[in-house]
Structure formats: C-alpha cells, structure tokens
Design a protein around this motif. Structure first.
Motif, PDB file in Angstrom:
ATOM      1  N   MET A   1       0.354  -1.485  -0.329  1.00  0.00           N
ATOM      2  CA  MET A   1       0.220   0.139   0.119  1.00  0.00           C
ATOM      3  C   MET A   1       1.217   2.035   0.445  1.00  0.00           C
ATOM      4  O   MET A   1       0.424   2.617  -0.135  1.00  0.00           O
ATOM      5  CB  MET A   1      -0.653  -0.377   0.972  1.00  0.00           C
ATOM      6  N   GLU A   2       2.282   1.105   0.172  1.00  0.00           N
ATOM      7  CA  GLU A   2       2.786   2.391   0.454  1.00  0.00           C
ATOM      8  C   GLU A   2       2.627   2.952  -0.578  1.00  0.00           C
ATOM      9  O   GLU A   2       3.292   4.219  -1.009  1.00  0.00           O
ATOM     10  CB  GLU A   2       4.619   1.885   1.089  1.00  0.00           C
ATOM     11  N   GLU A   3       2.895   2.730  -2.042  1.00  0.00           N
ATOM     12  CA  GLU A   3       3.216   3.522  -3.691  1.00  0.00           C
ATOM     13  C   GLU A   3       1.444   3.922  -3.335  1.00  0.00           C
ATOM     14  O   GLU A   3       1.911   5.150  -4.585  1.00  0.00           O
ATOM     15  CB  GLU A   3       2.401   2.354  -4.916  1.00  0.00           C
ATOM     16  N   PHE A   4       0.566   4.144  -2.933  1.00  0.00           N
ATOM     17  CA  PHE A   4      -0.367   4.850  -2.899  1.00  0.00           C
ATOM     18  C   PHE A   4       0.275   6.306  -1.743  1.00  0.00           C
ATOM     19  O   PHE A   4      -1.105   7.283  -1.882  1.00  0.00           O
ATOM     20  CB  PHE A   4      -1.902   3.782  -2.442  1.00  0.00           C
ATOM     21  N   PHE A   5       0.503   6.073  -1.506  1.00  0.00           N
ATOM     22  CA  PHE A   5       1.067   7.738  -0.670  1.00  0.00           C
ATOM     23  C   PHE A   5       2.433   8.231  -0.346  1.00  0.00           C
ATOM     24  O   PHE A   5       3.219   8.980  -0.091  1.00  0.00           O
ATOM     25  CB  PHE A   5       1.285   7.246   1.156  1.00  0.00           C
ATOM     26  N   SER A   6       2.764   7.576  -1.879  1.00  0.00           N
ATOM     27  CA  SER A   6       4.283   8.310  -2.601  1.00  0.00           C
ATOM     28  C   SER A   6       3.976  10.321  -3.546  1.00  0.00           C
ATOM     29  O   SER A   6       2.439   9.127  -3.734  1.00  0.00           O
ATOM     30  CB  SER A   6       4.716   7.263  -3.576  1.00  0.00           C
ATOM     31  N   ILE A   7       4.473  10.273  -3.844  1.00  0.00           N
ATOM     32  CA  ILE A   7       4.363  11.463  -4.344  1.00  0.00           C
ATOM     33  C   ILE A   7       3.542  11.466  -5.498  1.00  0.00           C
ATOM     34  O   ILE A   7       2.700  11.918  -5.949  1.00  0.00           O
ATOM     35  CB  ILE A   7       5.140  12.632  -4.539  1.00  0.00           C
ATOM     36  N   PRO A   8       4.202  11.078  -6.716  1.00  0.00           N
ATOM     37  CA  PRO A   8       3.694  10.104  -7.803  1.00  0.00           C
ATOM     38  C   PRO A   8       2.059  10.194  -7.892  1.00  0.00           C
ATOM     39  O   PRO A   8       1.258  10.537  -8.700  1.00  0.00           O
ATOM     40  CB  PRO A   8       4.743   9.079  -8.698  1.00  0.00           C
ATOM     41  N   ALA A   9       1.875   9.075  -7.094  1.00  0.00           N
ATOM     42  CA  ALA A   9       0.361   8.322  -6.413  1.00  0.00           C
ATOM     43  C   ALA A   9      -0.329   9.522  -6.528  1.00  0.00           C
ATOM     44  O   ALA A   9      -1.810   9.688  -6.867  1.00  0.00           O
ATOM     45  CB  ALA A   9       0.717   7.080  -5.547  1.00  0.00           C
ATOM     46  N   LEU A  10       0.417  10.302  -5.481  1.00  0.00           N
ATOM     47  CA  LEU A  10      -0.707  11.576  -4.437  1.00  0.00           C
ATOM     48  C   LEU A  10      -0.963  12.766  -5.975  1.00  0.00           C
ATOM     49  O   LEU A  10      -2.029  12.634  -5.929  1.00  0.00           O
ATOM     50  CB  LEU A  10      -0.532  12.065  -3.658  1.00  0.00           C
ATOM     51  N   VAL A  11       0.247  12.633  -6.631  1.00  0.00           N
ATOM     52  CA  VAL A  11      -0.314  13.407  -8.364  1.00  0.00           C
ATOM     53  C   VAL A  11      -1.313  13.099  -8.573  1.00  0.00           C
ATOM     54  O   VAL A  11      -2.355  13.949  -8.930  1.00  0.00           O
ATOM     55  CB  VAL A  11       1.572  13.792  -8.856  1.00  0.00           C
ATOM     56  N   CYS A  12      -1.006  11.870  -9.542  1.00  0.00           N
ATOM     57  CA  CYS A  12      -2.390  11.544 -10.574  1.00  0.00           C
ATOM     58  C   CYS A  12      -3.752  11.643  -9.234  1.00  0.00           C
ATOM     59  O   CYS A  12      -4.963  11.911 -10.505  1.00  0.00           O
ATOM     60  CB  CYS A  12      -2.160   9.775 -10.272  1.00  0.00           C
ATOM     61  N   LEU A  13      -3.465  11.304  -8.154  1.00  0.00           N
ATOM     62  CA  LEU A  13      -5.071  11.419  -7.229  1.00  0.00           C
ATOM     63  C   LEU A  13      -5.433  12.703  -7.691  1.00  0.00           C
ATOM     64  O   LEU A  13      -6.480  13.224  -7.973  1.00  0.00           O
ATOM     65  CB  LEU A  13      -4.780  11.390  -6.053  1.00  0.00           C
ATOM     66  N   LEU A  14      -4.957  14.055  -7.321  1.00  0.00           N
ATOM     67  CA  LEU A  14      -4.804  14.990  -6.663  1.00  0.00           C
ATOM     68  C   LEU A  14      -5.507  15.317  -8.732  1.00  0.00           C
ATOM     69  O   LEU A  14      -6.829  15.802  -8.761  1.00  0.00           O
ATOM     70  CB  LEU A  14      -3.803  16.087  -6.974  1.00  0.00           C
ATOM     71  N   PHE A  15      -4.524  14.795 -10.297  1.00  0.00           N
ATOM     72  CA  PHE A  15      -4.703  15.342 -11.869  1.00  0.00           C
ATOM     73  C   PHE A  15      -6.184  15.361 -11.738  1.00  0.00           C
ATOM     74  O   PHE A  15      -6.970  15.228 -12.361  1.00  0.00           O
ATOM     75  CB  PHE A  15      -3.340  14.820 -11.763  1.00  0.00           C
ATOM     76  N   GLY A  16      -6.165  13.811 -11.124  1.00  0.00           N
ATOM     77  CA  GLY A  16      -7.508  12.982 -11.511  1.00  0.00           C
ATOM     78  C   GLY A  16      -9.032  13.839 -11.076  1.00  0.00           C
ATOM     79  O   GLY A  16      -9.963  14.116 -11.555  1.00  0.00           O
ATOM     80  N   TYR A  17      -9.052  14.242  -9.432  1.00  0.00           N
ATOM     81  CA  TYR A  17      -9.754  14.866  -8.942  1.00  0.00           C
ATOM     82  C   TYR A  17      -9.643  16.135  -9.444  1.00  0.00           C
ATOM     83  O   TYR A  17     -10.921  16.731 -10.013  1.00  0.00           O
ATOM     84  CB  TYR A  17      -9.509  15.343  -7.647  1.00  0.00           C
ATOM     85  N   LEU A  18      -9.160  17.362 -10.628  1.00  0.00           N
ATOM     86  CA  LEU A  18      -9.493  18.472 -10.816  1.00  0.00           C
ATOM     87  C   LEU A  18      -9.896  18.631 -12.274  1.00  0.00           C
ATOM     88  O   LEU A  18     -10.772  19.025 -12.546  1.00  0.00           O
ATOM     89  CB  LEU A  18      -7.208  19.084 -10.401  1.00  0.00           C
ATOM     90  N   LEU A  19      -9.139  17.359 -12.927  1.00  0.00           N
ATOM     91  CA  LEU A  19      -9.607  16.501 -13.885  1.00  0.00           C
ATOM     92  C   LEU A  19     -11.137  16.227 -14.494  1.00  0.00           C
ATOM     93  O   LEU A  19     -11.958  17.017 -15.226  1.00  0.00           O
ATOM     94  CB  LEU A  19      -8.995  15.626 -15.006  1.00  0.00           C
ATOM     95  N   GLY A  20     -11.632  15.659 -13.223  1.00  0.00           N
ATOM     96  CA  GLY A  20     -12.626  15.066 -12.921  1.00  0.00           C
ATOM     97  C   GLY A  20     -13.677  16.380 -12.287  1.00  0.00           C
ATOM     98  O   GLY A  20     -15.261  16.414 -12.979  1.00  0.00           O
ATOM     99  N   SER A  21     -13.278  17.034 -12.128  1.00  0.00           N
ATOM    100  CA  SER A  21     -14.194  18.561 -11.328  1.00  0.00           C
ATOM    101  C   SER A  21     -14.442  19.560 -12.847  1.00  0.00           C
ATOM    102  O   SER A  21     -15.202  20.688 -11.999  1.00  0.00           O
ATOM    103  CB  SER A  21     -13.296  19.334 -10.525  1.00  0.00           C
ATOM    104  N   ILE A  22     -13.803  19.608 -13.959  1.00  0.00           N
ATOM    105  CA  ILE A  22     -13.685  20.441 -15.532  1.00  0.00           C
ATOM    106  C   ILE A  22     -15.924  20.046 -15.123  1.00  0.00           C
ATOM    107  O   ILE A  22     -16.150  19.007 -16.085  1.00  0.00           O
ATOM    108  CB  ILE A  22     -12.928  20.131 -15.927  1.00  0.00           C
ATOM    109  N   PRO A  23     -16.775  21.396 -14.718  1.00  0.00           N
ATOM    110  CA  PRO A  23     -18.075  21.322 -15.205  1.00  0.00           C
ATOM    111  C   PRO A  23     -18.111  21.377 -16.989  1.00  0.00           C
ATOM    112  O   PRO A  23     -18.896  22.269 -16.383  1.00  0.00           O
ATOM    113  CB  PRO A  23     -18.527  21.938 -14.283  1.00  0.00           C
ATOM    114  N   PHE A  24     -17.992  20.372 -17.350  1.00  0.00           N
ATOM    115  CA  PHE A  24     -18.610  20.275 -18.894  1.00  0.00           C
ATOM    116  C   PHE A  24     -20.028  21.020 -19.193  1.00  0.00           C
ATOM    117  O   PHE A  24     -20.469  22.250 -19.874  1.00  0.00           O
ATOM    118  CB  PHE A  24     -18.359  19.303 -19.798  1.00  0.00           C
ATOM    119  N   ALA A  25     -20.981  19.932 -18.421  1.00  0.00           N
ATOM    120  CA  ALA A  25     -22.032  21.059 -18.455  1.00  0.00           C
ATOM    121  C   ALA A  25     -22.205  22.351 -18.101  1.00  0.00           C
ATOM    122  O   ALA A  25     -22.818  22.942 -18.794  1.00  0.00           O
ATOM    123  CB  ALA A  25     -22.831  20.466 -17.392  1.00  0.00           C
ATOM    124  N   LEU A  26     -21.619  23.033 -17.293  1.00  0.00           N
ATOM    125  CA  LEU A  26     -22.035  24.771 -17.237  1.00  0.00           C
ATOM    126  C   LEU A  26     -21.259  25.005 -18.381  1.00  0.00           C
ATOM    127  O   LEU A  26     -21.561  26.058 -18.172  1.00  0.00           O
ATOM    128  CB  LEU A  26     -21.254  24.539 -15.511  1.00  0.00           C
TER     129      LEU A  26
END
Length: 206
Positions: free
Chosen positions: A1-26
C-alpha cells in the motif's frame, strides 16, 4: 500500500480529481447557450440534465466530455502504475460529483462511470470484458425498466462483482471498484426514493 502514499501517486489522484472537477455541463451551457443549467431541470451538472435543458446535441457533448475526462485521467496515470490508475479514475468521478470549480455541486457520475469502465478495461486490465459485462447489464435493464438511474446503479454493482471475481487477490483494485459503486448509488439516493414510490422518470425512446 506504500505506493498509494508516494508523491507520484498523490499527484495522479490530485490530477484525476481536478480533471474530473471540470464542469462541462456548466461550461458548454454558459459558453454556447448563455444558460446556467444549474438553474433548470434537476440542477445537476450532468449530461442528462444538460440534454433536458439545452437539447440533445448539448447533452451528447457533455456526456462525451465527461467520459473523456476520466479516460484521460486513467490513461495518463496508467503510464505510472495500472494499480494507481483505477484510483485516479475514482478521484475523477469524485471530482465530477463534487467539483471544486463549481462549489462542489456536480453530476451523478453516470457518464463518468462508463468512462471509468472503458478506460480501466483498456489501460488497467487490458481486457474489454470489464466493460462489456456491466454494459450488457445496463442495456438489458434499460430495455426492461426504462430507467437510466436503476440501470446505472445495477451496472455498477455488476461491474464490482465482476472485478472482485477477476481480481480477487488485488484488494486495492477491489476496494476502488466498490467505492465507485457506492458513489454511484449514493448520488442516486433521490432516484432510489422515486423508484420505491413508483414515480421515477422513464425514458420514452426505447
């Protein structure tokens, strides 16, 4: 599970959240139709409400963009680690439902879920059955019951059951899949009440 707390993994999660947050309907509503879809219909920032308020073309465009943003998130993160990619897709779905760019009020993640299933089938599992099985369940239920909400929730459950069976030794992937399913069900809690009371909206084109 250590890989989920690595910097690259956290960057991926943040990237995913921010990309998903783009409200295309709006975005599509305001840019091309001068309309804030949050003020009409169900108020959700999803393809269904966009189509209801702005028309079929706008709805289709929103759905396509919502699917694409999850595919991009998973595709890029899979270059780092396929195990992280499914969590990045989950982060994108959470971003879609609770977008930081739209006061945390988004859609119900139906299109996002299918983007999630398509992308994980290609980039995480390299096996299209992970998409085909829940898609068949969705289509069959839609034909029988005419309810997108019910079909989506059951398709999500079918997907998680299939992933659990196929990846039974990979607990992080199983957990991510079931969290996705729980997110879909939670976002449809109002629809569940409507289904129970027999007044859920049904499609008319099937």
């Amino acid at each position: 599970m250590e890989e989920f707390f690595s910097i690259p993994a956290l960057v991926c999660l943040l990237f995913g959240y921010l990309l998903g947050s783009i409200p295309f309907a709006l975005v599509i509503g305001k840019v091309f139709y001068k309309t804030d879809v949050r003020n009409f219909g169900s108020g959700n920032l999803g393809g269904t409400n966009a189509g209801r308020v702005l028309g079929a073309k706008a709805g289709a465009a929103v759905i396509a963009c919502d699917i694409l943003k999850v595919i991009v998130a998973i595709a890029i993160s899979s270059l780092l680690d396929p195990g992280i990619s499914i969590w990045t897709g989950l982060a994108a779905a959470i971003g879609h439902c609770y977008p930081i760019f739209a006061h945390f009020k988004g859609g119900k993640a139906v299109a996002t879920m299918f983007g999630f299933l398509l992308a994980t089938s290609i980039f995480t599992f390299q096996n299209l059955w992970y998409l085909i099985v829940p898609l068949i369940a969705f289509i069959l239920l839609l034909v029988i019951f005419k309810m997108v909400s019910l079909s989506s929730m059951i398709a999500a459950v079918v997907s998680s059951i299939f992933i659990t069976y196929m990846q039974w030794e990979n607990f992080p992937i199983i957990i991510a899949s079931w969290l996705m399913t729980l997110l879909i069900i939670y976002r449809h809690r109002v629809n569940i009440q409507k289904i129970m009371h027999g007044n859920e909206n049904k499609i008319t084109w099937l």
